[in-house]
Enzyme design. Structure first.
Site, PDB file in Angstrom:
ATOM      1  N   PRO A 175       0.846  -1.196   0.000  1.00 35.96           N
ATOM      2  CA  PRO A 175       0.000   0.000   0.000  1.00 35.96           C
ATOM      3  C   PRO A 175       0.884   1.250   0.000  1.00 35.96           C
ATOM      4  O   PRO A 175       1.832   1.342   0.783  1.00 35.96           O
ATOM      5  CB  PRO A 175      -0.790  -0.105   1.305  1.00 35.96           C
ATOM      6  CG  PRO A 175      -0.570  -1.480   1.818  1.00 35.96           C
ATOM      7  CD  PRO A 175       0.677  -1.988   1.200  1.00 35.96           C
ATOM      8  N   HIS A 176       0.578   2.171  -0.889  1.00 33.32           N
ATOM      9  CA  HIS A 176       1.387   3.383  -0.977  1.00 33.32           C
ATOM     10  C   HIS A 176       0.532   4.531  -1.480  1.00 33.32           C
ATOM     11  O   HIS A 176      -0.482   4.321  -2.142  1.00 33.32           O
ATOM     12  CB  HIS A 176       2.595   3.166  -1.895  1.00 33.32           C
ATOM     13  CG  HIS A 176       2.235   2.757  -3.286  1.00 33.32           C
ATOM     14  ND1 HIS A 176       1.884   1.463  -3.608  1.00 33.32           N
ATOM     15  CD2 HIS A 176       2.159   3.455  -4.438  1.00 33.32           C
ATOM     16  CE1 HIS A 176       1.620   1.386  -4.900  1.00 33.32           C
ATOM     17  NE2 HIS A 176       1.772   2.588  -5.431  1.00 33.32           N
ATOM     18  N   CYS A 177       0.964   5.731  -1.115  1.00 32.28           N
ATOM     19  CA  CYS A 177       0.254   6.920  -1.579  1.00 32.28           C
ATOM     20  C   CYS A 177       1.130   8.146  -1.367  1.00 32.28           C
ATOM     21  O   CYS A 177       2.110   8.111  -0.630  1.00 32.28           O
ATOM     22  CB  CYS A 177      -1.079   7.091  -0.849  1.00 32.28           C
ATOM     23  SG  CYS A 177      -0.929   7.443   0.912  1.00 32.28           S
TER      24      CYS A 177
END
Length: 154
Positions: free
Chosen positions: A67-69
């Site tokens: 998960p990345h942002c």
């Protein structure tokens, strides 16, 4: 070049994390980061992670998700690693449930740095021996140390 070990801390390396659902895991990630870095709001982190997931799952297969942002107000990349107590459905490419998550939060303008860190994570997790070592880590400190050791070629 920035390295994963520079943006990960033992405090953001967790084992036996209760999963339950993809949403719950993303909430836990947001709360974890906000607890350690109170300048960030857990709800904002959560919403950004969910928005990124809506673009396409970050479940890459082999029980792994990244998960990345991008995060407004983030001055430098932040990472976390979690090993769940039980796998959860993460809409992964191979359909397998996820139990190992590497999280990456980056400044809004960190394009090249962001991609380099994702490459490092993917290269590390592409190795079955590394995945096995991470999954067998008995403590948060051991989990963190495995990441450091792998980054240093051990």
């Amino acid at each position: 070049m920035i390295r994963l070990e520079q943006i990960l801390t033992p405090g953001r390396s967790l084992v036996n994390v209760p999963g339950g659902s993809k949403k719950r895991v993303l909430e836990q990630i947001a709360n974890l980061v906000a607890r350690e870095l109170p300048e960030f709001d857990a709800q904002t982190i959560f919403e950004n992670l969910v928005a990124r997931e809506k673009l396409g799952s970050t479940g890459f297969g082999n029980g792994i998700a990244i998960p990345h942002c991008r995060l407004s107000g983030c001055q430098s990349p932040i990472s976390a690693v979690l090993h769940l107590d039980a796998p959860v459905d993460f809409d992964a490419l191979d359909g397998a449930p996820v139990d190992l998550l590497f999280v990456l939060l980056v400044p809004e303008a960190a394009t090249e740095e962001h991609l380099e860190l994702l490459r490092q994570i993917a290269a590390m997790l592409d190795r079955a021996d590394v995945r096995d070592r991470l999954r067998s880590a008995p403590t948060a400190e051991a989990l963190y140390q495995i990441v450091v050791d792998v980054q240093n070629g051990q």
